[in-house]
Design an enzyme around this catalytic site. Structure first.
Site, PDB file in Angstrom:
ATOM      1  N   CYS A  44     -12.245  10.625   3.215  1.00  0.00           N
ATOM      2  CA  CYS A  44     -13.158  11.496   3.942  1.00  0.00           C
ATOM      3  C   CYS A  44     -14.594  11.188   3.539  1.00  0.00           C
ATOM      4  O   CYS A  44     -14.898  11.007   2.373  1.00  0.00           O
ATOM      5  CB  CYS A  44     -12.887  12.975   3.703  1.00  0.00           C
ATOM      6  SG  CYS A  44     -11.266  13.501   4.250  1.00  0.00           S
TER       7      CYS A  44
ATOM      8  N   ASN B  55     -14.120  17.253   1.364  1.00  0.00           N
ATOM      9  CA  ASN B  55     -13.393  16.063   0.908  1.00  0.00           C
ATOM     10  C   ASN B  55     -12.621  16.468  -0.337  1.00  0.00           C
ATOM     11  O   ASN B  55     -13.234  16.920  -1.304  1.00  0.00           O
ATOM     12  CB  ASN B  55     -14.384  14.933   0.594  1.00  0.00           C
ATOM     13  CG  ASN B  55     -13.710  13.744  -0.072  1.00  0.00           C
ATOM     14  OD1 ASN B  55     -12.506  13.546   0.071  1.00  0.00           O
ATOM     15  ND2 ASN B  55     -14.481  12.964  -0.801  1.00  0.00           N
ATOM     16  N   GLY B  56     -11.304  16.311  -0.304  1.00  0.00           N
ATOM     17  CA  GLY B  56     -10.495  16.676  -1.468  1.00  0.00           C
ATOM     18  C   GLY B  56      -9.225  17.376  -1.023  1.00  0.00           C
ATOM     19  O   GLY B  56      -8.848  17.306   0.160  1.00  0.00           O
TER      20      GLY B  56
ATOM     21  N   LYS C  75     -11.064   3.805   1.978  1.00  0.00           N
ATOM     22  CA  LYS C  75     -11.640   2.995   0.911  1.00  0.00           C
ATOM     23  C   LYS C  75     -11.529   3.642  -0.460  1.00  0.00           C
ATOM     24  O   LYS C  75     -11.123   3.017  -1.426  1.00  0.00           O
ATOM     25  CB  LYS C  75     -13.104   2.714   1.253  1.00  0.00           C
ATOM     26  CG  LYS C  75     -13.824   1.823   0.256  1.00  0.00           C
ATOM     27  CD  LYS C  75     -13.324   0.416   0.348  1.00  0.00           C
ATOM     28  CE  LYS C  75     -13.980  -0.524  -0.644  1.00  0.00           C
ATOM     29  NZ  LYS C  75     -13.187  -1.757  -0.786  1.00  0.00           N
TER      30      LYS C  75
ATOM     31  N   GLU D 102      -1.919  -9.820  -5.982  1.00  0.00           N
ATOM     32  CA  GLU D 102      -3.054  -9.432  -5.154  1.00  0.00           C
ATOM     33  C   GLU D 102      -2.992 -10.120  -3.785  1.00  0.00           C
ATOM     34  O   GLU D 102      -3.339  -9.528  -2.766  1.00  0.00           O
ATOM     35  CB  GLU D 102      -4.372  -9.756  -5.885  1.00  0.00           C
ATOM     36  CG  GLU D 102      -5.648  -9.603  -5.088  1.00  0.00           C
ATOM     37  CD  GLU D 102      -5.886  -8.204  -4.525  1.00  0.00           C
ATOM     38  OE1 GLU D 102      -5.137  -7.268  -4.872  1.00  0.00           O
ATOM     39  OE2 GLU D 102      -6.820  -8.059  -3.717  1.00  0.00           O
TER      40      GLU D 102
ATOM     41  N   GLU E 161      -1.814  -5.251   3.560  1.00  0.00           N
ATOM     42  CA  GLU E 161      -2.665  -4.112   3.939  1.00  0.00           C
ATOM     43  C   GLU E 161      -3.475  -4.361   5.202  1.00  0.00           C
ATOM     44  O   GLU E 161      -3.798  -3.423   5.911  1.00  0.00           O
ATOM     45  CB  GLU E 161      -3.559  -3.643   2.780  1.00  0.00           C
ATOM     46  CG  GLU E 161      -4.753  -4.489   2.463  1.00  0.00           C
ATOM     47  CD  GLU E 161      -5.627  -3.885   1.356  1.00  0.00           C
ATOM     48  OE1 GLU E 161      -5.885  -2.681   1.373  1.00  0.00           O
ATOM     49  OE2 GLU E 161      -6.074  -4.653   0.490  1.00  0.00           O
TER      50      GLU E 161
ATOM     51  N   ARG F 150     -14.473   5.420   4.619  1.00  0.00           N
ATOM     52  CA  ARG F 150     -13.803   6.386   3.745  1.00  0.00           C
ATOM     53  C   ARG F 150     -12.650   7.107   4.443  1.00  0.00           C
ATOM     54  O   ARG F 150     -11.875   7.817   3.815  1.00  0.00           O
ATOM     55  CB  ARG F 150     -14.809   7.420   3.243  1.00  0.00           C
ATOM     56  CG  ARG F 150     -15.963   6.812   2.458  1.00  0.00           C
ATOM     57  CD  ARG F 150     -16.882   7.894   1.961  1.00  0.00           C
ATOM     58  NE  ARG F 150     -16.195   8.747   1.028  1.00  0.00           N
ATOM     59  CZ  ARG F 150     -16.194   8.586  -0.285  1.00  0.00           C
ATOM     60  NH1 ARG F 150     -16.870   7.605  -0.829  1.00  0.00           N
ATOM     61  NH2 ARG F 150     -15.531   9.406  -1.073  1.00  0.00           N
TER      62      ARG F 150
ATOM     63  N   HIS G 143      17.372 -14.062  -8.053  1.00  0.00           N
ATOM     64  CA  HIS G 143      18.204 -12.950  -8.520  1.00  0.00           C
ATOM     65  C   HIS G 143      18.336 -11.858  -7.455  1.00  0.00           C
ATOM     66  O   HIS G 143      18.578 -10.706  -7.776  1.00  0.00           O
ATOM     67  CB  HIS G 143      17.638 -12.385  -9.829  1.00  0.00           C
ATOM     68  CG  HIS G 143      17.698 -13.391 -10.944  1.00  0.00           C
ATOM     69  ND1 HIS G 143      18.859 -13.708 -11.593  1.00  0.00           N
ATOM     70  CD2 HIS G 143      16.742 -14.202 -11.469  1.00  0.00           C
ATOM     71  CE1 HIS G 143      18.619 -14.645 -12.501  1.00  0.00           C
ATOM     72  NE2 HIS G 143      17.341 -14.970 -12.435  1.00  0.00           N
TER      73      HIS G 143
ATOM     74  N   TRP H 255      -9.853  11.395   6.536  1.00  0.00           N
ATOM     75  CA  TRP H 255      -8.590  10.708   6.206  1.00  0.00           C
ATOM     76  C   TRP H 255      -7.588  11.833   6.003  1.00  0.00           C
ATOM     77  O   TRP H 255      -7.682  12.588   5.043  1.00  0.00           O
ATOM     78  CB  TRP H 255      -8.756   9.864   4.937  1.00  0.00           C
ATOM     79  CG  TRP H 255      -7.568   9.005   4.659  1.00  0.00           C
ATOM     80  CD1 TRP H 255      -7.282   7.785   5.200  1.00  0.00           C
ATOM     81  CD2 TRP H 255      -6.494   9.295   3.746  1.00  0.00           C
ATOM     82  NE1 TRP H 255      -6.092   7.312   4.693  1.00  0.00           N
ATOM     83  CE2 TRP H 255      -5.582   8.211   3.802  1.00  0.00           C
ATOM     84  CE3 TRP H 255      -6.203  10.361   2.902  1.00  0.00           C
ATOM     85  CZ2 TRP H 255      -4.424   8.167   3.038  1.00  0.00           C
ATOM     86  CZ3 TRP H 255      -5.038  10.318   2.144  1.00  0.00           C
ATOM     87  CH2 TRP H 255      -4.171   9.223   2.220  1.00  0.00           C
TER      88      TRP H 255
ATOM     89  N   LYS I 130      -3.123  -8.050  -0.311  1.00  0.00           N
ATOM     90  CA  LYS I 130      -4.156  -8.301   0.695  1.00  0.00           C
ATOM     91  C   LYS I 130      -3.527  -8.541   2.054  1.00  0.00           C
ATOM     92  O   LYS I 130      -3.956  -8.001   3.063  1.00  0.00           O
ATOM     93  CB  LYS I 130      -4.958  -9.530   0.237  1.00  0.00           C
ATOM     94  CG  LYS I 130      -6.400  -9.572   0.508  1.00  0.00           C
ATOM     95  CD  LYS I 130      -7.305  -8.691  -0.294  1.00  0.00           C
ATOM     96  CE  LYS I 130      -6.865  -7.291  -0.501  1.00  0.00           C
ATOM     97  NZ  LYS I 130      -7.489  -6.564  -1.567  1.00  0.00           N
TER      98      LYS I 130
HETATM   99  O1  M6R Z   1     -12.040   2.110  -6.160  1.00  0.00           O
HETATM  100  P1  M6R Z   1     -10.852   1.609  -6.908  1.00  0.00           P
HETATM  101  O2  M6R Z   1     -11.036   0.212  -7.417  1.00  0.00           O
HETATM  102  O3  M6R Z   1     -10.426   2.522  -8.008  1.00  0.00           O
HETATM  103  O4  M6R Z   1      -9.678   1.575  -5.854  1.00  0.00           O
HETATM  104  C1  M6R Z   1      -8.372   1.245  -6.229  1.00  0.00           C
HETATM  105  C2  M6R Z   1      -7.512   0.919  -5.023  1.00  0.00           C
HETATM  106  O5  M6R Z   1      -7.448   2.016  -4.162  1.00  0.00           O
HETATM  107  C3  M6R Z   1      -8.072  -0.277  -4.249  1.00  0.00           C
HETATM  108  O6  M6R Z   1      -8.210  -1.385  -5.087  1.00  0.00           O
HETATM  109  C4  M6R Z   1      -7.155  -0.645  -3.080  1.00  0.00           C
HETATM  110  O7  M6R Z   1      -5.912  -1.075  -3.549  1.00  0.00           O
HETATM  111  C5  M6R Z   1      -7.849  -1.721  -2.252  1.00  0.00           C
HETATM  112  N1  M6R Z   1      -8.480  -1.147  -1.124  1.00  0.00           N
HETATM  113  C6  M6R Z   1      -6.935  -2.769  -1.778  1.00  0.00           C
HETATM  114  O8  M6R Z   1      -7.644  -3.778  -1.129  1.00  0.00           O
END
Ligand code: M6R
Length: 606
Positions: A2, A100-101, A601, A479, A486, A27, A502, A76, A483
């Site tokens: 949010c 937000n929260g 984000k 990672e 997502e 966000r 396995h 969100w 990537k």
């Molecule tokens: O702001 P942060 O680094 O704490 O966020 C952690 C994860 O939410 C963030 O790295 C998320 O996995 C990425 N958007 C993935 O690309």
């Protein structure tokens, strides 16, 4: 999670709010809405729509009312589905509110105050609006104080009262919120990206303090009503840094910014070729006084931590654990006064990571955080902060923040190895020189990216993809898989190459893409054998090795070589290949690269 924006002053509020929401849309983008006070004696104006900010913007096109005071929200969804009704702002009596929260006890509040049956939305937020209205009898501070006494959970609230025409009131607990005042008026937002077009000077709203935004001032008071002077901060990047600057997507732009982000993070911390953290105020005692390291983070930041562990543990020869923040906080972690807790977070606001930090401090551990956003909650609550200098990262998929988190862990690992007598000065100098040379390797991949797009054309047709590697390569592949899944919605999994047989190898079919990482000399032969196993079952193999590696015949369909001679440093160019592979795959599938479905984000809810 949010985005919130509020403005009061002499500018046109609608323009400021819509512009702010566009900046904050990363966000959350389930719905967007605005509310404005349109002047003495007139009604409040409320427009909210499911869908992106663009839908709200269209709905505002014909709007004739002009206002100088308003609030806006991009959502969100947590409580309640994605629809116009659940969109913020929420109105209850004289109160208009954005949030937000998460209000954890909203069910109890509904019962306690008899709100059942009279709520129009399914949200926790509307309950807070109702409660504020219940307590509001002309004194906004009293109503806010009484309301937050009843609420448990996290919140950043921006509140307008129908009979106070030019003011916005704000209060927060955990969820981030910043404010600023300048000649044009007063602003509040979830983060500074929305304020940058107007000012670089801002302050983080302190928790449990009430901020009043008026056209000619911003004031802060504590819950007793005593005035508070907030600490002013200054952003060290400009408005262009938060724009696409000719790139089709923020993600592609941010991938290309990596050489600069690496330079900005590494170079100011080198003194005579050695890492020096005196400007960061991090003494060597932090590194020499511990007997173990616990890395805590979420998502991409946690995968940077996995690389950190694979790098640091064999050099330091002390236990290094990597912990998922959301698990760590509920699992009585083995953390004590002799533990160095390394918290990694781009935003510095991820709630699970923050909670893990607080728990670590309660256990007596020292916390060193690696954070990108200046003044964020994690930065403020850590014993020491190592700021990464990536600049603003707007795309939901983290790229340049990951890159500088890695660089930070390499610098920290090197300094720690020196402090603990594991590296001589000459070894440390050699390590740093290899680290700085990795920046040109990153650039070379960017300069030759066309073939990565060709590989993506194959991946884009797949339903599943597997990333395999051993040792450091396994850590990189985690990672890579995140990537890809997502932003392309392709099911992707990372496996330690030797583990595939396995069970998971059952999923390999004709043309299943397997992205095989083989950049570690001491296990190269073993990884190649594992690749043969998937190859024999028809996998489409995209192989990544170091330049000059001996490639067995018919082992792969596409081969990329990274120009880094030393195994420890291959992650920097490898990460770029994996990021671009995910980027092009998503783009070729016509997906929303920067705003993938269901994500946001900054994850400020548990
Ligand atoms: O702001 P942060 O680094 O704490 O966020 C952690 C994860 O939410 C963030 O790295 C998320 O996995 C990425 N958007 C993935 O690309």
């Amino acid at each position: 999670m949010c985005g919130i924006i509020g403005y009061t002053g002499h500018l046109d509020a609608l323009t400021v709010l819509l512009r702010g929401l566009e900046q904050l849309e990363y966000r959350g983008y389930d719905s967007a809405g605005i509310a404005m006070l349109s002047g003495e004696g007139e009604d409040r104006l409320l427009i909210k729509k499911a869908g992106p900010v663009a839908t709200l913007k269209d709905a505002c096109e014909e709007l004739e009312v002009r206002s100088h005071c308003g609030i806006g929200h991009t959502r969100w969804a947590t409580h309640g589905g994605v629809n116009d009704t659940n969109a913020h702002p929420h109105i209850a009596g004289k109160v208009t509110l954005i949030h937000n929260g998460i209000i954890e006890n909203y069910h109890n509040l509904i019962e306690k105050f008899g709100f059942r049956g009279s709520l129009v939305s399914e949200t926790d937020t509307e309950v807070a609006a109702r409660l504020l209205d219940y307590y509001y009898h002309g004194d906004p501070y009293e109503a806010i104080r009484k309301t937050i006494r009843e609420i448990t959970g996290s919140y950043a609230f921006c509140i307008m009262f129908e009979d106070i025409h030019d003011k916005i009131f704000c209060v927060r607990n955990v969820s981030p919120m910043v404010a600023a005042h300048m000649e044009d008026g007063s602003f509040v937002a979830s983060d500074v990206t929305a304020l940058i077009p107007y000012t670089k000077r801002y302050f983080v709203i302190p928790e449990y303090q009430i901020v009043t935004l008026a056209g000619d001032s911003v004031s802060v008071q504590d819950l007793k009503g005593d005035p508070v002077t907030p600490e002013m901060l200054e952003v060290n990047w400009n408005v262009e840094a938060a724009q696409k600057n000719g790139f089709p997507h923020f993600m592609l732009k941010e991938i290309h910014e990596q050489p600069e982000a690496l330079r900005n993070t590494i170079m100011p911390r080198l003194e005579n070729g050695l890492p020096d953290f005196s400007e960061d105020g991090i003494p060597d005692a932090v590194f020499s006084g511990c007997d173990k390291i616990a890395i805590v983070a979420c998502g991409t930041a946690m995968y940077a931590g996995m690389v950190g562990k694979a790098l640091i543990e064999p050099i330091l020869k002390i236990p290094v654990s990597v912990n998922i923040a959301s698990e760590f906080r509920y699992e009585s972690p083995l953390v004590d006064e002799k533990t160095l807790v390394l918290v990694i977070s781009q935003s510095g606001e991820t709630i699970d990571t923050l909670a893990a930090l607080r728990l670590s401090k309660e256990c007596g551990a020292k916390v060193l955080s690696v954070v990108n956003v200046k003044g964020s909650t994690i930065a403020r609550e850590s014993d020491h902060v190592f700021y990464t200098h990536a600049g603003p990262e707007i795309a939901v998929a983290s790229t340049k923040a990951y890159m500088v988190q890695l660089a930070s862990l390499y610098l920290i690992g090197c300094r720690m190895s020196m402090a603990r007598g594991k590296f001589t000065e000459a070894q440390a100098r050699d390590f740093i020189s290899r680290l700085t040379s990795s920046i040109s390797a990153v650039q070379k991949i960017l300069d030759n990216k066309k073939r990565i797009k060709e590989a993506a054309a194959v991946v884009a047709k797949a339903q599943d993809a597997f990333f395999v590697g051993r040792g450091l390569d396994y850590a990189f592949s985690l990672e890579g898989a995140l990537k890809l899944k997502e932003i392309s919605y392709i099911h992707a999994e990372a496996y330690a190459a030797g583990e595939l047989k396995h069970g998971t190898i059952a999923l390999i079919e004709e043309k299943t893409p397997v992205i095989a990482l083989a950049t570690q000399d001491h296990i190269y032969g073993k990884t190649i054998s594992n690749i043969r196993e998937v190859r024999a079952r028809g996998a489409f193999v995209i192989l990544i090795t170091k330049t000059g590696a001996e490639i067995p015949e018919d082992i792969c369909d596409i081969h990329f070589a990274v120009p880094v001679p030393h195994d420890r440093f291959t992650v920097f160019p490898v990460a770029v290949i994996l990021q671009l592979l995910a980027y092009y795959t998503s783009d070729l599938k016509g997906l929303n690269v920067d705003k993938p479905r269901n994500l946001a984000k900054s994850v400020t809810v548990e």
